[in-house]
Enzyme design. Structure first.
Site, PDB file in Angstrom:
ATOM      1  N   ARG A  53     -13.186  -8.440  -0.855  1.00 18.67           N
ATOM      2  CA  ARG A  53     -12.258  -8.380   0.287  1.00 18.67           C
ATOM      3  C   ARG A  53     -11.756  -6.940   0.468  1.00 18.67           C
ATOM      4  O   ARG A  53     -11.350  -6.282  -0.477  1.00 18.67           O
ATOM      5  CB  ARG A  53     -11.085  -9.322   0.035  1.00 18.67           C
ATOM      6  CG  ARG A  53     -10.030  -9.368   1.165  1.00 18.67           C
ATOM      7  CD  ARG A  53      -8.887  -8.426   0.921  1.00 18.67           C
ATOM      8  NE  ARG A  53      -7.856  -8.522   1.961  1.00 18.67           N
ATOM      9  CZ  ARG A  53      -6.842  -7.669   2.070  1.00 18.67           C
ATOM     10  NH1 ARG A  53      -6.714  -6.675   1.221  1.00 18.67           N
ATOM     11  NH2 ARG A  53      -5.958  -7.786   3.035  1.00 18.67           N
ATOM     12  N   VAL A  54     -11.809  -6.463   1.705  1.00 19.65           N
ATOM     13  CA  VAL A  54     -11.304  -5.125   2.013  1.00 19.65           C
ATOM     14  C   VAL A  54     -10.221  -5.280   3.067  1.00 19.65           C
ATOM     15  O   VAL A  54     -10.402  -6.015   4.045  1.00 19.65           O
ATOM     16  CB  VAL A  54     -12.455  -4.214   2.512  1.00 19.65           C
ATOM     17  CG1 VAL A  54     -11.919  -2.886   3.011  1.00 19.65           C
ATOM     18  CG2 VAL A  54     -13.468  -3.983   1.388  1.00 19.65           C
TER      19      VAL A  54
ATOM     20  N   THR B 185       0.856  -1.192   0.000  1.00 21.56           N
ATOM     21  CA  THR B 185       0.000   0.000   0.000  1.00 21.56           C
ATOM     22  C   THR B 185       0.884   1.231   0.000  1.00 21.56           C
ATOM     23  O   THR B 185       1.904   1.253   0.692  1.00 21.56           O
ATOM     24  CB  THR B 185      -0.822   0.042   1.306  1.00 21.56           C
ATOM     25  OG1 THR B 185      -1.635  -1.113   1.361  1.00 21.56           O
ATOM     26  CG2 THR B 185      -1.666   1.296   1.414  1.00 21.56           C
TER      27      THR B 185
ATOM     28  N   GLY C 247      -3.222  -6.841   5.687  1.00 19.33           N
ATOM     29  CA  GLY C 247      -4.301  -6.080   6.312  1.00 19.33           C
ATOM     30  C   GLY C 247      -5.023  -6.838   7.402  1.00 19.33           C
ATOM     31  O   GLY C 247      -5.376  -6.274   8.445  1.00 19.33           O
TER      32      GLY C 247
ATOM     33  N   ASP D 145      -6.892  -3.344   5.465  1.00 20.66           N
ATOM     34  CA  ASP D 145      -6.798  -2.336   6.531  1.00 20.66           C
ATOM     35  C   ASP D 145      -6.711  -0.907   6.006  1.00 20.66           C
ATOM     36  O   ASP D 145      -6.985   0.043   6.742  1.00 20.66           O
ATOM     37  CB  ASP D 145      -5.544  -2.603   7.376  1.00 20.66           C
ATOM     38  CG  ASP D 145      -4.274  -2.531   6.528  1.00 20.66           C
ATOM     39  OD1 ASP D 145      -4.268  -3.106   5.415  1.00 20.66           O
ATOM     40  OD2 ASP D 145      -3.294  -1.899   6.958  1.00 20.66           O
TER      41      ASP D 145
ATOM     42  N   GLY E  81       1.124  -3.873   4.616  1.00 27.36           N
ATOM     43  CA  GLY E  81       1.355  -5.221   5.126  1.00 27.36           C
ATOM     44  C   GLY E  81       0.115  -6.062   4.983  1.00 27.36           C
ATOM     45  O   GLY E  81      -0.785  -5.723   4.216  1.00 27.36           O
TER      46      GLY E  81
HETATM   47  N1  ASP Z   1      -2.412  -3.626   3.647  1.00 27.34           N
HETATM   48  C1  ASP Z   1      -2.846  -3.946   2.315  1.00 27.34           C
HETATM   49  C2  ASP Z   1      -4.026  -4.870   2.366  1.00 27.34           C
HETATM   50  O1  ASP Z   1      -4.062  -5.751   3.185  1.00 27.34           O
HETATM   51  C3  ASP Z   1      -1.803  -4.517   1.444  1.00 27.34           C
HETATM   52  C4  ASP Z   1      -0.394  -4.044   1.660  1.00 27.34           C
HETATM   53  O2  ASP Z   1      -0.174  -2.966   2.149  1.00 27.34           O
HETATM   54  O3  ASP Z   1       0.564  -4.762   1.349  1.00 27.34           O
HETATM   55  O4  ASP Z   1      -4.889  -4.721   1.532  1.00 27.34           O
END
Ligand code: ASP
Length: 341
Positions: free
Chosen positions: A201-202, A173, A227, A204, A225
């Site tokens: 799917r959503v 992200t 989520g 964080d 990371g």
């Molecule tokens: N945090 C994001 C999610 O889970 C993905 C990422 O930042 O790597 O959608």
């Protein structure tokens, strides 16, 4: 004092543009939106905006958020389809007192009615990655191996290319925290989320307190990371709360990331990737990760933009190293490398 910090090397150009605005007295809400839009528009970043990787049905679903640290207003979208700049849709949603977080069809409808630019966000390049991934998954299935979410990111390929040990999987992200000279703090996030995620799917990134939070009286934090793991701890809020109690952003990030990562490992046997950047109201900044080689970009008044790599230490602290030109070149080369089926 002004400053801006963001996750991943991909934010560099956006940070430079935002810093120019801030230097000229621009506002933190405009600057943070501009920084994220720049990343959304670049087709070779495959985890944000145009060119982002699709879900298991080959549909790109985008999550984004915007928050104003003076009013605590936030706006966010989840699973938005085919609009060029999700962060701008999120910012528009922050203007109202209700209906601030919209998902799927509702988010699309709002963006359409508000006149945001429509754009087919699935690129030919992303389709190639999708088809390759289907073929790999099929092969793994035949070999009886477990399938994993996400996919090795160019970030990590680049790190390996530069001889830096790197961690397993990325999905990346772009998240930024910004402070302007008037003391307004803002933050924003944008992502296509996990590659091959389930429709709807959503993660964080559009969830206040989890993937982002900012309070101009304390500071702001934004994550990248897995989520599902970041949401288990409401970690962005926790980092901001600690900064509000006077902790330096670096100490706040380290404490929260390492303690929560340890907790997940203790309770669940594993912890997903968790990385945070943060800035406080004085423009001091911090970043911590449980992922070796997490990159981030920061620029504050009077300094040049810098790209750093984070190295988590056994004692829970997180060392920072300036990314070498070699690393940065390898990063961009990996992003721009031709792909074939
Ligand atoms: N945090 C994001 C999610 O889970 C993905 C990422 O930042 O790597 O959608």
């Amino acid at each position: 004092m002004w400053g801006i910090i963001a996750t991943w090397r991909m934010a560099l150009d956006g940070i430079e543009g935002a810093a120019k605005q801030l230097e000229e007295g621009g506002r933190a809400d405009d600057a943070v939106e501009a920084a994220i839009r720049e990343v959304e528009d670049f087709p070779y970043f495959k985890s944000v905006g145009y060119g982002g990787l699709p879900n298991e049905q080959m549909v790109v679903e985008l999550d984004a958020a915007f928050m104003d640290g003076n009013t605590l207003s936030f706006g966010a979208v989840g699973a938005l389809h085919d609009f060029a700049n999700p962060v701008s849709v999120a910012r528009a949603l922050a203007a109202d007192d209700a209906n601030n977080l919209l998902v799927g069809e509702g988010a699309d409808l709002f963006a359409e009615r508000a006149g945001f630019e429509r754009k087919a966000m699935l690129t030919d390049r992303a389709k190639v990655f999708y088809r390759k991934r289907l073929a790999e998954d099929e092969k793994r299935r035949q070999e009886g191996a477990a399938l994993e979410l996400g996919e090795p990111e160019a970030e990590q390929e680049a790190a390996r290319g530069a001889g830096i040990a790197s961690a397993p999987r990325g999905h990346d992200t772009v998240g930024a925290v910004c402070l302007d000279e008037q003391g307004l703090m803002t933050c924003a996030t944008s992502t296509s989320g996990l590659f091959m995620k389930r429709p709807g799917r959503v993660g964080d990134s559009p969830i206040p307190g989890a993937g982002f939070y900012v309070d101009s009286e304390a500071g702001g934090a934004a994550s990248t990371g897995l989520g599902e793991d970041v949401m288990k701890g409401c970690l962005a809020y926790e980092i901001v709360r600690l900064m509000g109690e006077g902790l330096h952003p670096q100490a706040a990030c380290e404490q929260v990331v390492s303690a929560f990562s340890d907790k997940l490992t203790r309770r669940r046997g594993k912890a997903g990737d968790i990385s945070f950047v943060a800035m406080d109201r004085a423009g001091r900044w911090g970043a911590a990760s449980n992922l070796e080689g997490f990159s981030f970009v920061v620029q504050t008044q009077g300094s040049e933009p810098q790209v750093y790599l984070a190295h988590p230490q056994a004692d829970g602290s997180c060392a920072h190293e300036l990314a070498s030109q070699e690393w940065q070149d390898a990063y961009m080369a990996a992003r721009l490398a031709p792909v074939s089926e």
